[in-house]
Design an enzyme around this catalytic site. Structure first.
Site, mmCIF file in Angstrom:
data_model
loop_
_atom_site.group_PDB
_atom_site.id
_atom_site.type_symbol
_atom_site.label_atom_id
_atom_site.label_comp_id
_atom_site.label_asym_id
_atom_site.label_seq_id
_atom_site.Cartn_x
_atom_site.Cartn_y
_atom_site.Cartn_z
ATOM 1 N N ARG A 142 0.846 -1.183 0.000
ATOM 2 C CA ARG A 142 0.000 0.000 0.000
ATOM 3 C C ARG A 142 0.883 1.234 0.000
ATOM 4 N NH1 ARG A 142 -4.934 0.353 4.217
ATOM 5 N NH2 ARG A 142 -5.195 -1.791 3.511
ATOM 6 N N THR A 146 -0.978 7.617 -1.099
ATOM 7 C CA THR A 146 -2.282 7.526 -1.766
ATOM 8 C C THR A 146 -3.202 6.490 -1.140
ATOM 9 O OG1 THR A 146 -1.499 5.850 -3.293
ATOM 10 C CG2 THR A 146 -1.208 8.142 -3.962
ATOM 11 N N ASP A 240 -3.548 -10.328 11.393
ATOM 12 C CA ASP A 240 -2.647 -10.212 10.248
ATOM 13 C C ASP A 240 -2.017 -11.565 9.970
ATOM 14 O OD1 ASP A 240 -0.568 -7.723 8.961
ATOM 15 O OD2 ASP A 240 -0.177 -9.854 8.712
ATOM 16 N N ASP A 243 1.884 -11.744 9.798
ATOM 17 C CA ASP A 243 2.505 -11.607 11.121
ATOM 18 C C ASP A 243 2.371 -12.887 11.929
ATOM 19 O OD1 ASP A 243 3.382 -9.113 10.666
ATOM 20 O OD2 ASP A 243 1.863 -8.084 11.907
#
Lengths: 248, 459
Positions: A142, A146, A240, A243
């Protein structure tokens, strides 16, 4: 204390889970996958053992070793289901006891493409089913400014245009990276209907965006969850995935 | 058994039993052969010679010596002074003996006490006898108790000269039982000899045959061996006939709803094609079979019990899921079932695993139980996966389920998983045991030869 912002008060479906021969009273109840109306989307049968596996990996108290083991078992089931969408031809063989067996033989070359890093956690499950399969990688992150996904890196088999592609990413939240990954594959000449997107848990929003954008790409998932929270995490979700699989 | 589900009354249970076909394993009709005779007359040598000659795992010897009563402190002191009368019927716990023989006769597992001659008492441990077809009960009072005599199929009395007996007894007691010669001789004249005349010798009246000179007596040996062989043949014939009777209705009746045949998806059919192809190399065969086995075991787990379980996800949300109700263990039917073990270990890596070796007799095709090791607490497990590569006639599956039942596993906790099965085998099995569930990789013709294990183990 269920999820913070569940999409328009929709309730997660709860039902009795178990083999048909057991009566309803003999079957425990659990929350099962939300159904979706797209015919390109396949959700694994909501069997008690699949729900139990998902319960294990969703649980915040499950340690890393168990998380890896149980997610691998689900991934293997997903890959097995995904492979069912590949073409076959009739093929008759002679069995060791000398009688003919009318079977099928697999057609077409395949490859895996994992979306780094969580998608790489699914490579083992793919290799368990397809021993020496080629595996390409795509890094999409990401963009901090933006908030849009951005392609950073890719390394794909040269003849990918001639292959069926199993695209791997465990969490299908907004579908932003999956959409970008499919665009990369299409730009390399892979026909849309030769792409299978395999993931563990999906959000109804992600599936909807994706299925409308790519009506020919098949999606195989174990569970469609209730929705997304304000940070675009799937809820109830499992946290996550990268993770929990790699570093936690 | 197993069909009672608490809430429903006895009527339901009776109905279920009436509808259910009956299967009697060959050990449910045990033949007992008694060998009595004076101490040192060659009873145990004869029994051992018979067992050695037959050389079958289901012919076993039970010595009455295992059933000596445990001694109280007073009797124990006497025993150590060689003043306790071990050669009187009083010293034997016939009640326990009768109890255990009845269990064995009914095909159940029996715990046999272990008696220590050094300590003059029963040890804490016991040894188990299970599934013999013929049992040789050997001891000076083997033909003494009328309840024991009622259970016997053949009664033998061994005879020998008194001086032969005494000299054999001295050698044995010094070598095996830690006694000294003086004590042995004291015992002989105080107890052994008078008791022989009073209790042992009269047993010859109830004997079917009297064997002088023990093992040296070839004619008598051959007679006994022949008798046992005849009995074994009868049992085998009955067993096979019982299996055949279960075939009735196999063609017309639909499969039980508890039989789950895996969906023949394109991947499954493709894998099956590679597995069935005689030209597939071993590496591919093993790879695809393991892959198939993994799916089979995953599927089998759907038939094990689960309970609702609420957990919290890392997002702080609650998810209402499921978890396994309790321990799930496995029992491998050797040799074929071992081919499914890689699949099992991929799904449940630390699964407790019992093993049962059941082989079909090459000549008669009758399944025979050769070897058995089960987890001790198997009757407490929530589910037991019974794994076999192929099920053709259903004979070994029936026997394996019977073994689990005999070890206290409830029928509705048994899940049989097999790579392939024929309708006949499935029908036989579910007719006798309608409460078990069965997961089948694919349906094949009846009576298919066991080829999977040969391919998987490459011999």
């Amino acid at each position: 204390m269920s999820s913070s912002t569940v999409e328009k008060g929709k309730l997660a479906p709860t039902q009795c889970v178990g083999p048909l021969y057991r009566s309803e009273s003999q079957k425990p109840t659990a929350t099962v996958s939300t159904e979706v109306e797209f015919e390109t989307v396949t959700i694994l049968p909501q069997t008690p053992q699949l729900i139990a596996l998902l319960t294990m990996i969703r649980d915040v108290n499950t340690d890393r070793g168990d998380f890896i083991f149980y997610s691998n078992r689900i991934i293997r089931l997903l890959v097995e289901e995904g492979l069912n969408h590949l073409p076959t031809v009739e093929h008759t063989v002679t069995t060791p006891v000398g009688r003919p067996y009318d079977g099928l033989s697999f057609q077409g070359k395949i490859c895996g493409v994992s979306i780094m890093r969580a998608g790489e956690a699914m490579e083992q499950g793919l290799r368990d089913c397809c021993r020496s399969v080629r595996i390409g990688k795509i890094l999409i992150q990401r963009d901090e400014e933006t908030a849009q996904p951005k392609l950073f890196y890719d390394k794909l088999p040269e003849d990918i245009a001639d292959r069926w592609v199993l695209l791997l990413d465990p969490m299908f939240a907004t579908g932003g990276s999956a959409i970008m990954a499919v665009e990369v594959l299409i730009s390399r000449g892979v026909p849309e209907d030769h792409i299978l997107f395999i993931n563990l848990i999906a959000s109804p929003e992600g599936i909807k965006n994706f299925a409308i954008k790519f009506p020919k790409v098949r999606v195989v998932t174990a569970f469609v969850d209730q929705g997304l929270d304000e940070k675009n995490y799937i809820v109830p979700g499992l946290g996550d995935f990268g993770d929990r699989f790699y570093t936690m | 058994m197993g069909s009672t589900n608490g809430l429903n009354g006895t009527t339901v249970t009776e109905d279920t039993i009436a509808m259910r076909a009956h299967y009697a394993p060959p050990w449910a009709d045990l033949s007992i052969i008694g060998i009595a005779g004076s101490s040192g007359s060659g009873k145990s040598t004869l029994s051992q010679a018979i067992v050695r000659k037959l050389n079958l795992p289901w012919v076993v010897i039970l010595s009455i010596d295992s059933f000596y009563k445990s001694l109280d402190p007073e009797a124990s002191r006497k025993a150590f002074r060689n003043e306790y009368d071990f050669d009187s019927p009083e010293a034997i716990d016939f009640d326990v003996l009768v109890d255990r023989l009845r269990d064995l006769k009914a095909g159940k597992r029996a715990e046999i006490p272990v008696y220590s001659f050094e300590k003059h008492g029963r040890l804490d441990r016991s040894t188990a006898i299970y599934s013999p077809h013929v049992l040789i009960l050997e001891g000076i009072f083997a033909l003494y108790d009328p309840r024991v005599l009622d259970l016997m199929d053949m009664k033998i009395f061994c005879e020998a000269d008194a001086d032969t007996c005494l000299s054999r007894r001295i050698i044995r007691d010094v070598r095996d039982r830690g006694r000294d010669i003086e004590g042995i001789i004291k015992q002989w004249f105080a107890f052994v000899k008078p008791n022989f005349e009073k209790f042992v010798d009269p047993q010859r009246k109830v004997a079917d045959i009297i064997v002088p000179r023990g093992v040296e007596n070839r004619v008598a040996m051959d007679m006994v061996v022949q008798f046992i062989e005849q009995k074994l043949l009868e049992k085998s014939t009955h067993h096979r006939a019982a299996l055949t009777r279960l075939e009735i209705g196999a063609k017309s009746e639909p499969l039980s709803e508890k039989v789950f045949v895996m969906a023949q998806t394109t991947q499954l059919r493709g894998m099956n094609t590679i597995i069935h192809d005689i030209d597939t190399n071993s590496e591919d065969f093993i790879f695809y079979f393991d892959r198939f086995a993994t799916l089979l075991v995953e599927q089998a787990l759907n038939n094990t019990p689960y309970i609702s379980s609420s957990i919290t996800t890392p997002q702080g949300c609650t998810y209402n899921g499921l978890r396994s109700k309790g321990e799930v263990s496995a029992v491998i039917v050797l040799r074929g079932g071992a081919a499914l073990e890689t699949g099992l270990k991929r799904v449940v890596p630390d699964c407790k695993t019992g093993r049962v070796l059941i082989q079909n007799n090459l000549r008669t095709g009758e399944p025979e139980l050769h070897y058995l090791v089960l987890p001790k607490d198997i009757h407490k497990h929530e589910a037991v996966l019974l794994l076999d590569a192929q099920m053709s006639s259903g004979g070994s599956a029936l026997m394996a389920v019977q073994v689990l039942v005999d070890h206290g596993v409830k029928l509705d906790r048994i899940v049989l998983a097999t790579y392939s099965a024929g309708r006949m085998g499935l029908h036989r099995l579910t007719k006798v045991f309608p409460d078990i569930s069965v997961v089948v990789g694919s349906l094949v013709q009846d009576g298919e030869e066991r080829w999977v294990e040969k391919r998987y183990f490459r011999c």
